[in-house]
Design a protein around this motif. Structure first.
Motif, PDB file in Angstrom:
ATOM      1  N   PHE A  17    -115.793  48.752 -33.123  1.00 11.92           N
ATOM      2  CA  PHE A  17    -115.273  47.239 -33.146  1.00 11.92           C
ATOM      3  C   PHE A  17    -115.881  46.520 -34.210  1.00 11.92           C
ATOM      4  CE2 PHE A  17    -114.417  48.862 -28.899  1.00 11.92           C
ATOM      5  CZ  PHE A  17    -113.242  48.395 -28.693  1.00 11.92           C
ATOM      6  N   ARG A  18    -114.931  46.208 -35.216  1.00 11.72           N
ATOM      7  CA  ARG A  18    -115.616  45.488 -36.246  1.00 11.72           C
ATOM      8  C   ARG A  18    -114.802  43.974 -36.416  1.00 11.72           C
ATOM      9  NH1 ARG A  18    -119.177  47.833 -39.011  1.00 11.72           N
ATOM     10  NH2 ARG A  18    -118.961  46.815 -40.805  1.00 11.72           N
ATOM     11  N   VAL A  19    -115.626  42.949 -36.862  1.00 12.36           N
ATOM     12  CA  VAL A  19    -114.892  41.802 -36.892  1.00 12.36           C
ATOM     13  C   VAL A  19    -114.836  41.306 -38.368  1.00 12.36           C
ATOM     14  CG1 VAL A  19    -115.272  39.314 -36.167  1.00 12.36           C
ATOM     15  CG2 VAL A  19    -116.038  41.025 -34.772  1.00 12.36           C
ATOM     16  N   LYS A  20    -113.572  40.899 -38.841  1.00 14.14           N
ATOM     17  CA  LYS A  20    -113.406  40.135 -39.855  1.00 14.14           C
ATOM     18  C   LYS A  20    -113.325  38.780 -39.890  1.00 14.14           C
ATOM     19  CE  LYS A  20    -110.442  44.027 -41.773  1.00 14.14           C
ATOM     20  NZ  LYS A  20    -109.033  44.409 -42.348  1.00 14.14           N
ATOM     21  N   SER A  21    -114.494  38.138 -40.669  1.00 13.63           N
ATOM     22  CA  SER A  21    -114.565  36.761 -40.606  1.00 13.63           C
ATOM     23  C   SER A  21    -115.186  36.281 -41.915  1.00 13.63           C
ATOM     24  CB  SER A  21    -115.527  36.402 -39.653  1.00 13.63           C
ATOM     25  OG  SER A  21    -116.055  34.940 -39.563  1.00 13.63           O
ATOM     26  N   GLN A  22    -114.280  35.382 -42.494  1.00 10.90           N
ATOM     27  CA  GLN A  22    -114.630  34.810 -44.000  1.00 10.90           C
ATOM     28  C   GLN A  22    -114.747  35.712 -44.828  1.00 10.90           C
ATOM     29  OE1 GLN A  22    -118.204  32.274 -43.235  1.00 10.90           O
ATOM     30  NE2 GLN A  22    -116.898  30.658 -42.156  1.00 10.90           N
ATOM     31  N   GLU A  30    -123.332  42.484 -34.754  1.00  9.38           N
ATOM     32  CA  GLU A  30    -123.754  41.815 -35.935  1.00  9.38           C
ATOM     33  C   GLU A  30    -123.138  40.451 -35.959  1.00  9.38           C
ATOM     34  OE1 GLU A  30    -124.277  42.034 -40.805  1.00  9.38           O
ATOM     35  OE2 GLU A  30    -123.558  43.763 -39.631  1.00  9.38           O
ATOM     36  N   TYR A  31    -122.093  40.328 -35.859  1.00  2.00           N
ATOM     37  CA  TYR A  31    -121.068  39.181 -36.028  1.00  2.00           C
ATOM     38  C   TYR A  31    -121.584  38.032 -34.971  1.00  2.00           C
ATOM     39  CZ  TYR A  31    -117.344  35.797 -35.472  1.00  2.00           C
ATOM     40  OH  TYR A  31    -116.655  34.332 -35.388  1.00  2.00           O
ATOM     41  N   LEU A  32    -122.077  38.632 -33.605  1.00  2.00           N
ATOM     42  CA  LEU A  32    -122.612  37.682 -32.557  1.00  2.00           C
ATOM     43  C   LEU A  32    -123.897  37.064 -32.847  1.00  2.00           C
ATOM     44  CD1 LEU A  32    -121.506  39.271 -29.339  1.00  2.00           C
ATOM     45  CD2 LEU A  32    -120.385  37.211 -30.475  1.00  2.00           C
ATOM     46  N   LYS A  33    -124.756  38.035 -33.550  1.00  2.00           N
ATOM     47  CA  LYS A  33    -126.027  37.626 -33.778  1.00  2.00           C
ATOM     48  C   LYS A  33    -126.181  36.504 -35.098  1.00  2.00           C
ATOM     49  CE  LYS A  33    -128.630  41.642 -32.410  1.00  2.00           C
ATOM     50  NZ  LYS A  33    -129.295  43.000 -33.053  1.00  2.00           N
ATOM     51  N   THR A  34    -125.071  36.582 -35.950  1.00  2.00           N
ATOM     52  CA  THR A  34    -125.058  35.812 -37.227  1.00  2.00           C
ATOM     53  C   THR A  34    -124.099  34.706 -37.137  1.00  2.00           C
ATOM     54  OG1 THR A  34    -123.614  37.109 -38.418  1.00  2.00           O
ATOM     55  CG2 THR A  34    -126.072  37.596 -38.801  1.00  2.00           C
ATOM     56  N   TRP A  35    -123.439  34.567 -36.106  1.00  2.00           N
ATOM     57  CA  TRP A  35    -122.314  33.635 -35.940  1.00  2.00           C
ATOM     58  C   TRP A  35    -122.894  32.243 -36.419  1.00  2.00           C
ATOM     59  CZ3 TRP A  35    -121.283  29.193 -32.853  1.00  2.00           C
ATOM     60  CH2 TRP A  35    -120.065  28.598 -32.924  1.00  2.00           C
ATOM     61  N   GLN A  36    -122.267  31.357 -36.968  1.00  2.00           N
ATOM     62  CA  GLN A  36    -122.372  30.033 -37.133  1.00  2.00           C
ATOM     63  C   GLN A  36    -121.396  29.268 -36.991  1.00  2.00           C
ATOM     64  OE1 GLN A  36    -124.003  29.939 -41.337  1.00  2.00           O
ATOM     65  NE2 GLN A  36    -126.227  30.586 -40.414  1.00  2.00           N
ATOM     66  N   TRP A  37    -121.296  27.833 -36.678  1.00  2.00           N
ATOM     67  CA  TRP A  37    -120.024  27.121 -36.619  1.00  2.00           C
ATOM     68  C   TRP A  37    -119.600  27.023 -38.142  1.00  2.00           C
ATOM     69  CZ3 TRP A  37    -117.137  25.526 -32.751  1.00  2.00           C
ATOM     70  CH2 TRP A  37    -116.629  24.230 -33.271  1.00  2.00           C
ATOM     71  N   ASP A  38    -118.224  26.970 -38.362  1.00  2.00           N
ATOM     72  CA  ASP A  38    -117.614  26.940 -39.592  1.00  2.00           C
ATOM     73  C   ASP A  38    -116.993  25.338 -39.640  1.00  2.00           C
ATOM     74  OD1 ASP A  38    -116.036  26.929 -41.743  1.00  2.00           O
ATOM     75  OD2 ASP A  38    -114.515  28.563 -41.186  1.00  2.00           O
ATOM     76  N   GLU A  39    -118.131  24.682 -40.420  1.00  2.00           N
ATOM     77  CA  GLU A  39    -117.987  23.358 -40.862  1.00  2.00           C
ATOM     78  C   GLU A  39    -116.529  22.941 -41.486  1.00  2.00           C
ATOM     79  OE1 GLU A  39    -118.729  19.380 -40.372  1.00  2.00           O
ATOM     80  OE2 GLU A  39    -119.756  20.987 -39.325  1.00  2.00           O
TER      81      GLU A  39
END
Length: 117
Positions: A17-22, A30-39
């Motif tokens: 499972f891979r997540v495409k974000s920004q 890795e996505y969960l560990k590095t998640w940040q609010w998208d201001e």
């Protein structure tokens, strides 16, 4: 999300499972560990209810797209299964339009042939 996970595993049991974000692709962990609010998309200055409304509209849109893709995939699987059954059936169960093609039935022969032309 669980529905998509089940379908993904159905296609490939060893799926990663891979997540495409920004514009970046990361593993799910890795996505969960590095998640940040998208201001930029959801500013903190906007009210919670407005941000929630926007988030829900995005989620509903993605869910609808996933449902449409799932329906298309299931239709494809059904068609493929029907074709396999049709090809594997004996002549009594098959549609003659599929059996008697122009390549099979030729308009040449003589009076001793067992077909009418």
């Amino acid at each position: 999300l669980h529905r998509l996970e089940r379908q993904y595993i159905e296609l490939d049991a060893k799926a990663e499972f891979r997540v495409k974000s920004q514009r970046q692709e990361k593993s799910f962990l890795e996505y969960l560990k590095t998640w940040q609010w998208d201001e930029a998309k959801y500013p903190k200055s906007r009210s919670i209810s407005d941000n929630l409304t926007l988030l829900m509209s995005v989620v509903n849109k993605l869910d609808e797209e996933a449902r449409n893709k799932t329906a298309q995939y299931n239709d494809f699987k059904t068609q493929r299964g029907n074709m396999a059954k049709k090809e594997g059936a004996n002549l009594t169960n098959r549609d003659l339009v599929d059996v008697l093609t122009p390549d099979v039935v030729k308009m040449q022969g003589n009076a001793d042939d067992d077909f009418i032309y």
